[in-house]
Design a protein around this motif. Structure first.
Motif, PDB file in Angstrom:
ATOM      1  N   ILE A  98       0.839  -1.198   0.000  1.00 32.59           N
ATOM      2  CA  ILE A  98       0.000   0.000   0.000  1.00 32.59           C
ATOM      3  C   ILE A  98       0.873   1.247   0.000  1.00 32.59           C
ATOM      4  N   ASP A  99       0.581   2.150  -0.913  1.00 36.45           N
ATOM      5  CA  ASP A  99       1.265   3.438  -0.996  1.00 36.45           C
ATOM      6  C   ASP A  99       0.548   4.386  -0.026  1.00 36.45           C
ATOM      7  N   VAL A 100       1.150   4.617   1.137  1.00 37.29           N
ATOM      8  CA  VAL A 100       0.517   5.404   2.195  1.00 37.29           C
ATOM      9  C   VAL A 100       0.252   6.838   1.740  1.00 37.29           C
ATOM     10  N   GLU A 101       1.203   7.451   1.060  1.00 36.88           N
ATOM     11  CA  GLU A 101       0.998   8.831   0.590  1.00 36.88           C
ATOM     12  C   GLU A 101      -0.186   8.918  -0.363  1.00 36.88           C
ATOM     13  N   ARG A 102      -0.300   7.956  -1.248  1.00 31.15           N
ATOM     14  CA  ARG A 102      -1.423   7.945  -2.192  1.00 31.15           C
ATOM     15  C   ARG A 102      -2.749   7.761  -1.455  1.00 31.15           C
ATOM     16  N   ALA A 103      -2.766   6.883  -0.451  1.00 30.16           N
ATOM     17  CA  ALA A 103      -3.987   6.662   0.332  1.00 30.16           C
ATOM     18  C   ALA A 103      -4.357   7.913   1.128  1.00 30.16           C
ATOM     19  N   GLU A 104      -3.356   8.592   1.706  1.00 31.77           N
ATOM     20  CA  GLU A 104      -3.628   9.834   2.439  1.00 31.77           C
ATOM     21  C   GLU A 104      -4.191  10.901   1.502  1.00 31.77           C
ATOM     22  N   SER A 105      -3.630  11.006   0.305  1.00 31.49           N
ATOM     23  CA  SER A 105      -4.131  11.978  -0.681  1.00 31.49           C
ATOM     24  C   SER A 105      -5.569  11.662  -1.077  1.00 31.49           C
ATOM     25  N   ALA A 106      -5.866  10.387  -1.268  1.00 32.84           N
ATOM     26  CA  ALA A 106      -7.226   9.985  -1.645  1.00 32.84           C
ATOM     27  C   ALA A 106      -8.216  10.308  -0.531  1.00 32.84           C
ATOM     28  N   GLU A 107      -7.806  10.077   0.721  1.00 28.40           N
ATOM     29  CA  GLU A 107      -8.687  10.395   1.847  1.00 28.40           C
ATOM     30  C   GLU A 107      -8.941  11.901   1.919  1.00 28.40           C
ATOM     31  N   GLU A 108      -7.888  12.696   1.805  1.00 27.04           N
ATOM     32  CA  GLU A 108      -8.035  14.158   1.854  1.00 27.04           C
ATOM     33  C   GLU A 108      -8.919  14.671   0.721  1.00 27.04           C
ATOM     34  N   ARG A 109      -8.723  14.138  -0.465  1.00 28.70           N
ATOM     35  CA  ARG A 109      -9.516  14.549  -1.628  1.00 28.70           C
ATOM     36  C   ARG A 109     -11.002  14.243  -1.399  1.00 28.70           C
ATOM     37  N   ALA A 110     -11.299  13.048  -0.902  1.00 28.57           N
ATOM     38  CA  ALA A 110     -12.694  12.672  -0.650  1.00 28.57           C
ATOM     39  C   ALA A 110     -13.301  13.526   0.462  1.00 28.57           C
ATOM     40  N   LYS A 111     -12.541  13.768   1.536  1.00 32.85           N
ATOM     41  CA  LYS A 111     -13.037  14.610   2.632  1.00 32.85           C
ATOM     42  C   LYS A 111     -13.316  16.030   2.141  1.00 32.85           C
ATOM     43  N   ARG A 112     -12.416  16.565   1.336  1.00 28.99           N
ATOM     44  CA  ARG A 112     -12.581  17.923   0.811  1.00 28.99           C
ATOM     45  C   ARG A 112     -13.848  18.017  -0.042  1.00 28.99           C
ATOM     46  N   ARG A 113     -14.062  17.034  -0.889  1.00 25.92           N
ATOM     47  CA  ARG A 113     -15.257  17.046  -1.744  1.00 25.92           C
ATOM     48  C   ARG A 113     -16.533  16.951  -0.916  1.00 25.92           C
ATOM     49  N   LEU A 114     -16.501  16.154   0.145  1.00 27.82           N
ATOM     50  CA  LEU A 114     -17.675  16.035   1.012  1.00 27.82           C
ATOM     51  C   LEU A 114     -17.933  17.339   1.766  1.00 27.82           C
ATOM     52  N   GLU A 115     -16.861  18.007   2.203  1.00 32.82           N
ATOM     53  CA  GLU A 115     -17.008  19.274   2.925  1.00 32.82           C
ATOM     54  C   GLU A 115     -17.501  20.393   2.018  1.00 32.82           C
ATOM     55  N   GLU A 116     -17.150  20.337   0.733  1.00 29.50           N
ATOM     56  CA  GLU A 116     -17.574  21.364  -0.223  1.00 29.50           C
ATOM     57  C   GLU A 116     -19.065  21.278  -0.509  1.00 29.50           C
ATOM     58  N   GLY A 117     -19.641  20.171  -0.187  1.00 34.28           N
ATOM     59  CA  GLY A 117     -21.056  19.972  -0.473  1.00 34.28           C
ATOM     60  C   GLY A 117     -21.219  19.383  -1.861  1.00 34.28           C
ATOM     61  N   VAL A 118     -21.834  18.251  -1.919  1.00 31.81           N
ATOM     62  CA  VAL A 118     -22.024  17.565  -3.192  1.00 31.81           C
ATOM     63  C   VAL A 118     -23.487  17.178  -3.344  1.00 31.81           C
ATOM     64  N   GLN A 119     -23.869  16.898  -4.562  1.00 36.54           N
ATOM     65  CA  GLN A 119     -25.216  16.405  -4.825  1.00 36.54           C
ATOM     66  C   GLN A 119     -25.403  15.094  -4.061  1.00 36.54           C
ATOM     67  N   GLU A 120     -26.622  14.813  -3.669  1.00 30.12           N
ATOM     68  CA  GLU A 120     -26.903  13.604  -2.890  1.00 30.12           C
ATOM     69  C   GLU A 120     -26.423  12.340  -3.603  1.00 30.12           C
ATOM     70  N   GLU A 121     -26.603  12.275  -4.925  1.00 34.63           N
ATOM     71  CA  GLU A 121     -26.186  11.080  -5.661  1.00 34.63           C
ATOM     72  C   GLU A 121     -24.659  10.936  -5.713  1.00 34.63           C
ATOM     73  N   GLU A 122     -23.913  12.034  -5.513  1.00 36.57           N
ATOM     74  CA  GLU A 122     -22.449  11.973  -5.488  1.00 36.57           C
ATOM     75  C   GLU A 122     -21.903  11.677  -4.087  1.00 36.57           C
ATOM     76  N   ARG A 123     -22.694  11.974  -3.070  1.00 41.28           N
ATOM     77  CA  ARG A 123     -22.242  11.811  -1.683  1.00 41.28           C
ATOM     78  C   ARG A 123     -21.796  10.374  -1.408  1.00 41.28           C
ATOM     79  N   GLU A 124     -22.584   9.411  -1.820  1.00 34.49           N
ATOM     80  CA  GLU A 124     -22.260   8.003  -1.570  1.00 34.49           C
ATOM     81  C   GLU A 124     -20.934   7.613  -2.228  1.00 34.49           C
ATOM     82  N   THR A 125     -20.686   8.106  -3.423  1.00 33.31           N
ATOM     83  CA  THR A 125     -19.435   7.816  -4.133  1.00 33.31           C
ATOM     84  C   THR A 125     -18.238   8.360  -3.362  1.00 33.31           C
ATOM     85  N   HIS A 126     -18.341   9.603  -2.875  1.00 30.66           N
ATOM     86  CA  HIS A 126     -17.232  10.221  -2.143  1.00 30.66           C
ATOM     87  C   HIS A 126     -17.050   9.593  -0.755  1.00 30.66           C
TER      88      HIS A 126
END
Length: 149
Positions: A98-126
């Motif tokens: 497991i590439d830890v840096e890549r996993a940390e980046s993916a977690e941050e990206r998903a958290k940021r998108r959820l905090e920005e507010g997303v459409q309900e149908e996108e929320r589950e994906t993020h």
């Protein structure tokens, strides 16, 4: 060990593991479960979480105690028939790869998108992307397989 399990873990892309084991623990949809020798035949779905293969044999993916191999998985199905466990997983990644840096980046990206507010149908994906990244980090850091996890 005369009676042990034979485990085969496959994804759409590759065979990730094949070999003998004493047990397999999977992140079931309604809670984790473990399969040991002479388990009744079954088919079960599993979700995002650690997949643990307990083995006595040395293996390149085995942890420091050389008695288990831990994979991060994003879900799939597990079948048990006559001491053969077949795991059909969407994705599976050994802790050691497991590439830890890549996993940390993916977690941050998903958290940021959820905090920005997303459409309900996108929320589950993020949320699923965040959960997969968190699982990969837990597995990579060895925070699975204990009572606290």
């Amino acid at each position: 060990m005369a009676d042990e399990l034979t485990v085969d873990i496959v994804t759409p892309d590759e065979r990730s593991f094949q070999g003998p084991a004493n047990g397999v623990r999977a992140p079931g949809i309604e809670g984790s479960f473990e399969v040991r020798e002479d388990h009744a035949p079954m088919i079960a779905a599993f979700g995002i979480g650690p997949l643990i293969v307990k083995t006595q044999a040395a293996h390149e993916y085995a942890d420091m105690h050389n008695d288990r191999i831990i994979f991060a998985t994003s879900g799939g199905f597990l079948e048990v028939i006559d001491n053969k466990v077949t795991v059909l997983a969407e994705t599976v990644e050994p802790a050691s790869e497991i590439d830890v840096e890549r996993a940390e980046s993916a977690e941050e990206r998903a958290k940021r998108r959820l905090e920005e507010g997303v459409q309900e149908e996108e929320r589950e994906t993020h949320e699923a992307a965040r959960d997969r990244a968190r699982n990969r980090l837990r597995v990579a850091m060895g925070k699975v397989g204990t009572r606290q996890s």
